[in-house]
Write an enzyme that holds these catalytic residues in place. Structure first.
Site, PDB file in Angstrom:
ATOM      1  N   GLN B 148       0.838  -1.196   0.000  1.00 18.79           N
ATOM      2  CA  GLN B 148       0.000   0.000   0.000  1.00 18.79           C
ATOM      3  C   GLN B 148       0.877   1.252   0.000  1.00 18.79           C
ATOM      4  OE1 GLN B 148      -2.406   0.257   3.581  1.00 18.79           O
ATOM      5  NE2 GLN B 148      -0.753  -0.454   4.923  1.00 18.79           N
ATOM      6  N   ASN B 151       2.667   2.692   3.148  1.00 13.23           N
ATOM      7  CA  ASN B 151       3.984   2.262   3.595  1.00 13.23           C
ATOM      8  C   ASN B 151       5.097   2.845   2.728  1.00 13.23           C
ATOM      9  OD1 ASN B 151       2.253  -0.755   4.117  1.00 13.23           O
ATOM     10  ND2 ASN B 151       2.948   0.592   5.764  1.00 13.23           N
ATOM     11  N   TYR B 277      -4.956   6.446  16.264  1.00 12.55           N
ATOM     12  CA  TYR B 277      -4.575   6.952  14.954  1.00 12.55           C
ATOM     13  C   TYR B 277      -3.846   8.278  15.044  1.00 12.55           C
ATOM     14  CZ  TYR B 277      -6.178   3.133  12.218  1.00 12.55           C
ATOM     15  OH  TYR B 277      -6.267   1.887  11.654  1.00 12.55           O
ATOM     16  N   HIS B 430     -12.417   5.368  10.673  1.00 12.59           N
ATOM     17  CA  HIS B 430     -12.086   4.493  11.800  1.00 12.59           C
ATOM     18  C   HIS B 430     -13.046   4.664  12.973  1.00 12.59           C
ATOM     19  CE1 HIS B 430      -8.581   2.882   9.937  1.00 12.59           C
ATOM     20  NE2 HIS B 430      -8.099   4.083   9.684  1.00 12.59           N
ATOM     21  N   ASP B 450     -13.866  -0.658  26.692  1.00 10.76           N
ATOM     22  CA  ASP B 450     -14.195  -0.431  25.295  1.00 10.76           C
ATOM     23  C   ASP B 450     -13.495  -1.557  24.536  1.00 10.76           C
ATOM     24  OD1 ASP B 450     -14.799   2.316  23.334  1.00 10.76           O
ATOM     25  OD2 ASP B 450     -13.731   0.603  22.498  1.00 10.76           O
ATOM     26  N   HIS B 481     -20.569  -1.496  22.585  1.00 12.38           N
ATOM     27  CA  HIS B 481     -20.121  -0.365  23.411  1.00 12.38           C
ATOM     28  C   HIS B 481     -21.050  -0.121  24.594  1.00 12.38           C
ATOM     29  CE1 HIS B 481     -18.343   0.190  19.417  1.00 12.38           C
ATOM     30  NE2 HIS B 481     -17.346   0.744  20.045  1.00 12.38           N
TER      31      HIS B 481
END
Lengths: 752, 752
Positions: B148, B151, B277, B430, B450, B481
Site C-alpha cells: 500500500q 507504507n 490513529y 475508523h 471499550d 459499546h
C-alpha cells in the site's frame, strides 16, 4: 520513608530506656519465653536492634499494626459467622494480634503490650467458660470460637505463643484462671471432644496437634504434650467414616504430630496434598517443631525421619514458579506464593535450624520480612553480613508417599520454560483425578494451565468462601486436566477409595544433560485394563529459539476405547493447519464427569500427519504440533457449561479425541516462540519452527520420534519403554541405521 | 552496564578524533543537514556529547542497532509480501536504519554510515527505476515497495531525512541520479499517481504529504513543497468514492498538509480518529513541521491554527491511562502507549518548540529515549539540569471538530478512577457507532472496557495483520459499546454517511469541584425520533472507600422501543440480588448489528427497585447498582458467537434490557471497592457500600437522584437538563424541601 525512620528512632529511644536487667537468661525449663522466642534470643535481639534492617523493619510494621489495634480497643464478639463474616474475621485478627503483641512485649519490654494480651485473654476466658458449640453447623467438627475446629486450633497455635510471652507478667492466680477456664478446656475441645478432627493424619489434625502441644509446652503439661505427639491415648476411630471433603477420617488408625510428619511427607519432603496445602500445614509443623526444639531438644525433632521437615521446605520452595507462586496441584488456589507469611516462617526456620543455605537469604530478602524470633534474627544477621546468594531452582524430582514409593512430582526446568509433571498419589481428600497430568509455565506465566480449585477462599459471596460444588463436578475430574480421559470417565472412576489405593510409578527422571530435561512415569489401573505411560521432556535445541516440550503419552488397553487428550491453553486462537467449524449454538460436550461443564465451540477432522495449532497470549506465540491421523477429531472447548452460579472461569482448551482404538500414543511438541509488542506493533518469530513430528517406532521397548524443523534439520529422540536404567546399553536399528547409546533415552541431531 | 560504558568510551574516543572543522555553520538554505537535524544542532550536540545521559544512551542504542545492521549487509529484496511477510519487514527495517545511519554520520562524523546510506540508496535507485506496482492487490492504493502507498510514504518520510544527512557527502552526479530515478518518481507515485491516497484529509494522506514535502525540502523542489502543503494542484476527486475501510475518499475536496491539520484537529488538539490513529499520524505531522520550521520558518507552522500541533500533543498525552496506554477509542489497538517512538518525537518536539513544560521531561525520562536531534538535545539538557516535574493528568474536556463544535471527549479523573466519555463525531472511517459511550479505568486497569478494534496489527496469521471482518460486524457496532442500543440496531443505522453528518453536543463539563468531576452531553438522531442525554460523574464521597461513578442516561423517543444498556465488565461474577438462570445451550442473542456475536449465558427478571451485580477482577471487587423495575430484563452475555476464526475475545457483559417504553432513564452507580490478596487470602471491603439508588425526579429540566449508603446516610444529586449554565440559579422543591443552587448540578449530603 521519613515516617518509618522517625518511628524507628522513637522505637530505639523507647528501647534504650527499657529496664534491661529484667531479662534474665537461665537454662531453667521454667524460664519464659521458651517456646518460639527464647530468653536468650530476646537478649540477642535486643543487642542487635537498630543494626539489622530487615528485622528492624519487620518489627516496625508489627508495632504499627499492634499499636493500631490497641487504639481500636479489644473486641471478642460472640461467635456467629462463617469465614468472611465479622465474628470470624475478628477472632482471626485477634489471634494474630495477640501473638504479635506478646512478641513486642518481649522485645520492647513495654508493659502496655503485656497488658493488652492479658486483658484480651481474660475476656476470652470470661466468654469461653460458658461458650456453646459455634451456631453454624456445616462442619464435620464444629469449633467454639469458629465454625470449624480447624480455626479454633489456628487460634490456639498463635495464642499459646502470646501466653508464653506474658507468662511471667501474670500472677500465678491469673495463670491458673486462664489455664483452667480457657486453655485446658480449649485444648480438650479440639482434641478429646473432637476426635474426628484431631485423631487422624490430615493437615487439619496437624494444626490440632500443634495447638495442643504448644499450649502443653507453655503450661508444662506433659499429658497435653504426649497427646500432641502421639494422639489421644487409646482412642480408636471408625475406619470407614468420611469427612466433608469425602476423605476417610482415619483409615490407618494413626494419629498425633509424629504420625502427621511420618505419613504425608515423602523422604524428599513432598507433602502428599500438594504445595498449597503444604504451605497451609507448614506453619504448625514448623512452629511446633521450633517449640519442641527449644523446650525438648532431646527429641531432636528436626532430625526426625532423616530431617524431613527441613527437606520439605526445600521441596516447597521448588514447587513454585519463577514468580514464587506455588503450582496449583490438587485443590490449590492460584496466586498463593512464597510471599505468604507461613513461608517467612519456613525460610527463617530452615535457615536457622538447617545448614544456613545462603540461597534462602535471597528469598527472605524478597519477602522483605523475618520472624521476630531467634530464627528471624539469624536471617537478618546473614543478610546484614552480605551472605545472600540467589536461590537457584533446577529440575527436581520429588517422590511421594511415606517411603517415597508412591509416585511423585517431576519439575523440569530449562531456561524460562518450566514443566510440572504430576505422577503423585491421590493426595488425600484434596487430590484430583489427574494421573500423569502436567502444567507448563514460561517465566512464571501459565502456558498450559492446571485449573486449580473451584473455590474463592474467604470470599463470602461465593459459597461462604468454601469449596464450591464445581470443585467436585469439574476441578477434580480428569477431563479438567492435561492428561488422558478414557470413555468420558475420570481416573479410578473418580472414586477416592480406588484412587487412594493406586499410584503411578517413576520410570525414569534425568536432568544430567543440560539440554534435555526429562521425566517418565507409568500407571496401571487408572482404568481397568488400561495402562498409561507418559514421557515428557524439555529440549533445548540449537535450531529453535527457546526450549520446546516433547510429550509422549502411550496408552495400552485390552479393549477399544475413546481417548480425550486436552491442552488447556490460554489466550486467542491464531492459526491451525486443519479446517475447523465453529457451531452457532454451544452445547455441553457431555453429561457427566466434568464433560457437562465444557461447551463445544468448534470441531475438526485432524490432519493425517500433524495437526498444528497456534495461539497468542501475553504477547507471545505458542504452537502445538501433534501427531494425528484423519480419524482423529479436534475439539475446541470452553469451560462454563452447567455453571448456574458462574463459579467457573471461561477458559479454553483444544482436545485431541481418538476413538475406537485399543493402543495408541499421543505425541506432541509444544513451542513457545517469538513475541509481539503492542507499542512497536512488531511480531517476531510468530511461526512455529517445527516442520514435522513423526513416530518412527513405537513398541513395548522403545518409542522413537523424528522432529524436523523448518531449517531442514532432523532430530531423533528415542526413549526406552522397558529397561530405562542409567547403565543399560541399547542397540536399535531404525530405517536401516544403527543407534547405540547407554541410559534411558537418546537424543541427537542426525544431520546438519 | 559495563558493556555500555565501554561502548560509550569508544564512541567518545572516535568522536574526539573526528575532524571537527568539517562542521560549518551558515545560514545558507543549502546547508545540509537542515531538515530535522540542523548544522547548528549537530555542532551543539557534539559539544554536549558524553554529558547528557539520556541522549548518550539513545545514541548508543542507535549505534549498536545500526552497526549490527551494517554487519548483516544490505538487503533490498524484490517486493512480494503483505505486512508481516519478509520483504515488507525488510523494507520497513531499511527505512528506520537509513534514517538512523544518516543521523550517526552527522553526529559521529564517521563515513562508514554515510557510505552505508549511499550504498543502500543506490540499490533502491537501481531497483526502483523499473519496479512495477506491488504484486499484492488488496489495497485501494497500491505502492511499489509495499502493498500500500501508505507504507511507501512511511519509507520516504524516513529516507528523506537520511538523504538530507548525507547530501553533502554525495557528489552532484550521485544526487542527480537518486533524485531523478528514485526520489522524484517515488514522490510522484504516492501523489499524482495515487490521488485516491494522497488527495484527501486522512491520516494516510498526512504521511503522503509529509513524504512529498520532506523530500521536496531536502531537494529544494518548490513544486513538491507546494504539492505537500496544498495538495495536487487542480486535482478534483470523485466525492462519492470510498476507500477499503468504507470511508469517503474525499468528500470535502480538501487536500494537502495544511488541510490535514485544519480538518482532523479540533482547537483543543483532539484528533478526530482518536488517540490510536493520532499517535500513528503524529510522526509525519511533527517531523514535517520540524522540517518546515527549520527550512521555512516564515511559515510559522507551529503557530498554525493557534498552535494546534503542539496542543494536540498535550491532548494525546491526556488520552492515556495511568500506565500511559491510549484509550482505545474507535479502531484503537489496546496496549499502544506513550512509549511508542512517535511519542518520543511528540514529547521532544513539544518541549523544544513549545514552552518547555517540565512535566514533559518526566515522560521523556519514562520513555528513556530522546530524538537524536536539536529537540532531543533540549530535552536531555532539561533533564540533566534537574528541571523535571511530574506530568499531572487531570479531568479534561477535549472538543472535536475543526472548529471544536462537533462534540468531544471528556475524561474524568478522581484519585485512581478514570472515566472516558465519548461524545465525539464519527471519527472518519475508523469511527465506531458509539455515541455517548464510555469506558472506565482504575489505576491503568480496565474496569468497564471499550472493546477496541478487531484486528491483530502485523500478526500475519490473522488476516495478514489487517482489519478483520469482525471489525465491521462487531467492533464498530453500537451493542459492542457501553451505550444505548435501540431495537437491536446501531446508531445512525451503522451508516457512515449518516454518522459523519451528525454528532453529539456538550451539555456541560465541570471539574471545578475536586470531589465531583462531571460531564454531560446530548445527541439527536442516533435513531430517528430518539434523543439521548447522558450525564456521568465521578463522585468522591466521604462515606465510600473510593470515588464512584454515577451514570444517568435519559432516552426520549416518539415511539415505544426496546433499549439495551450494557456493562462490559471483566472478570468473574460474584453476586447479584436478582435470580438469574443460566442456559445449558448458548445461542446468539440476535441476528445482526453485532448481536449475532453475543452468546446469551443467563437471563433474569430485574429487581423492582435496584438490580445489584458484583464481580471480581484483578483482586478487586466491583458493584453496579442500577435502577430497574420488574419489567426489565437482565442478560448475561459473552462475545464469540458466529466467530468462525476465533477473531473475537470471549469477554462478558451484563445488559439491562428495557422493552416497550418510549421515554426512560437508565440510572446506575459503579463502585470499585476493597481488595483480595491470594497470598494472605483476605478479602477486604468485598461488599457494596451503596444501599439504594432512587430517581426522585426526572423531567426535561431536572433529574434528581437519591443515593443511600450502608452507613445510613443519604445524598442527593440533581443535574440540570435544560439550562446548565454556570451562572444560572436554580430553585427546586423536592419531597417538600427546597433546594437552591447555582450552576449545572447540585450534590450535597442531606443528612449525617
Amino acid at each position: 520513608m521519613n515516617y518509618q525512620k522517625a518511628l524507628l528512632f522513637v522505637l530505639l529511644i523507647a528501647f534504650s530506656c527499657a529496664k534491661q536487667e529484667k531479662v534474665m537468661v537461665s537454662d531453667s525449663e521454667n524460664q519464659h519465653p521458651k517456646l518460639i522466642l527464647t530468653a536468650k534470643g530476646v537478649k540477642d535481639i535486643r543487642a542487635q536492634l537498630g543494626t539489622i534492617p530487615i528485622f528492624d523493619n519487620s518489627l516496625l510494621k508489627v508495632k504499627e499494626e499492634v499499636d493500631a489495634e490497641i487504639a481500636l480497643g479489644i473486641e471478642t464478639p460472640i461467635p456467629k459467622d462463617y469465614s468472611g463474616g465479622y465474628t470470624h474475621s475478628r477472632h482471626k485478627q485477634n489471634w494474630f494480634v495477640l501473638q504479635k503483641a506478646g512478641v513486642l512485649y518481649q522485645i520492647l519490654d513495654d508493659e502496655k503490650y503485656a497488658k493488652y494480651v492479658k486483658d484480651m485473654l481474660m475476656q476470652y476466658e470470661e466468654m469461653y467458660k460458658t461458650l456453646p458449640l459455634h451456631p453454624k453447623t456445616r462442619s464435620y467438627a464444629r469449633g467454639k470460637l469458629f465454625w470449624q475446629c480447624l480455626n479454633d486450633a489456628n487460634w490456639l497455635v498463635y495464642v499459646s505463643q502470646a501466653y508464653d510471652c506474658i507468662y511471667n507478667y501474670l500472677s500465678e492466680g491469673e495463670r491458673n484462671k486462664l489455664e483452667t477456664n480457657l486453655f485446658k478446656p480449649f485444648a480438650d475441645h479440639i482434641s478429646v471432644d473432637s476426635p474426628q478432627f484431631y485423631q487422624r493424619v490430615h493437615n487439619h489434625s496437624t494444626w490440632g496437634n500443634a495447638a495442643v502441644g504448644m499450649i502443653g509446652l507453655v503450661m508444662d503439661d506433659e499429658e497435653l504434650i504426649q497427646r500432641a505427639l502421639y494422639g489421644i491415648k487409646g482412642k480408636e476411630m471408625d475406619k470407614t467414616a468420611k469427612d466433608d471433603d469425602g476423605g476417610f477420617i482415619n483409615k490407618s488408625g494413626k494419629a498425633g504430630f509424629l504420625a502427621n510428619i511420618e505419613e504425608p511427607f515423602s523422604p524428599d519432603g513432598y507433602y502428599n496434598e500438594g504445595p498449597y496445602y503444604q504451605r497451609y500445614a507448614m506453619y504448625p509443623f514448623l512452629v511446633f517443631a521450633e517449640g519442641l526444639q527449644n523446650v525438648k531438644p532431646e527429641l531432636k525433632i528436626f532430625e526426625y525421619k532423616e530431617g524431613v521437615l527441613l527437606k520439605s521446605i526445600n521441596a516447597l520452595l521448588n514447587l513454585s514458579d519463577a514468580d514464587g507462586d506455588f503450582f496449583p496441584l490438587n485443590d490449590g488456589q492460584k496466586g498463593m506464593s512464597y510471599y505468604n507469611s507461613a513461608l517467612v516462617t519456613a525460610v527463617d526456620v530452615s535457615y536457622h535450624y538447617g545448614n544456613q543455605d545462603p540461597g534462602l537469604l535471597s528469598i527472605a530478602s524478597k519477602q522483605n520480612s523475618v520472624l521476630l524470633d531467634d530464627s528471624g534474627l539469624a536471617v537478618a544477621l546473614g543478610i546484614r553480613e552480605g551472605k545472600t546468594k540467589s536461590f537457584e531452582k533446577k529440575s527436581i524430582n520429588l517422590s511421594d508417599g511415606p517411603e517415597g514409593k508412591q509416585g511423585g512430582v517431576g519439575i523440569l526446568r530449562n531456561e524460562d520454560i518450566e514443566l510440572v509433571f504430576k505422577y503423585a498419589s491421590q493426595g488425600s481428600s484434596h487430590g484430583h483425578y489427574d494421573k500423569l497430568s502436567y502444567s507448563l509455565y514460561e517465566n512464571g506465566e501459565e502456558v498450559i494451565q492446571d485449573y486449580g480449585l473451584a473455590r474463592f477462599v474467604n470470599i463470602e459471596q461465593k459459597g461462604g468462601g468454601n469449596y464450591l460444588k464445581e470443585n467436585k463436578t469439574w476441578a477434580k475430574q480428569t477431563i479438567a486436566h492435561n492428561t488422558v480421559t478414557q470413555n468420558e470417565t475420570s481416573h479410578y472412576k473418580g472414586k477416592y477409595e480406588i484412587g487412594s489405593q493406586n499410584h503411578p510409578d517413576l520410570h525414569y527422571f534425568s536432568s544430567d544433560n543440560k539440554e534435555v530435561q526429562i521425566v517418565s512415569s507409568k500407571v496401571r489401573n487408572t482404568y481397568s485394563g488400561t495402562d498409561l505411560h507418559r514421557t515428557m521432556a524439555i529440549i533445548n535445541d540449537v535450531d529453535l529459539e527457546k526450549p520446546f516440550v516433547l510429550d509422549i503419552m502411550r496408552v495400552t488397553s485390552d479393549k477399544k476405547n475413546q481417548y480425550d487428550f486436552p491442552f488447556y491453553y490460554f489466550g486467542q486462537v491464531l492459526d491451525a493447519n486443519f479446517e475447523y467449524k465453529t457451531t452457532s449454538t454451544l452445547k455441553p460436550l457431555g453429561k457427566k464427569n466434568g464433560y457437562e461443564h465444557l461447551f463445544l465451540e468448534a470441531s475438526a477432522k485432524a490432519d493425517d500427519k500433524n495437526s498444528k495449532f497456534s495461539w497468542f497470549n501475553n504477547n507471545k506465540f505458542y504452537t502445538i504440533t501433534s501427531v494425528t491421523d484423519k480419524k482423529d477429531e479436534l475439539l475446541f472447548t470452553r469451560i462454563g457449561a452447567n455453571d448456574p452460579e458462574f463459579n467457573l472461569r471461561r477458559d479454553p482448551a483444544l482436545i485431541v479425541r481418538r476413538n475406537n482404538v485399543k493402543n495408541t500414543t499421543f505425541v506432541s511438541t509444544i513451542e513457545s516462540h517469538g513475541s509481539y509488542s503492542p507499542v512497536t506493533e512488531s511480531a517476531l518469530n510468530a511461526k512455529s519452527s517445527i516442520a514435522e513430528v513423526k513416530v518412527i517406532l513405537d513398541n513395548k521397548d522403545y518409542t522413537a520420534i523424528m522432529i524436523a524443523n523448518v531449517k531442514g534439520n532432523t532430530k531423533l529422540f528415542i526413549t526406552a519403554n522397558s529397561d530405562a536404567l542409567k547403565e543399560t546399553k541399547h542397540n536399535l536399528k531404525l530405517n536401516g541405521k544403527n543407534y547405540s547409546w547407554m541410559g534411558s533415552y537418546y537424543y541427537k541431531q542426525t544431520n546438519k
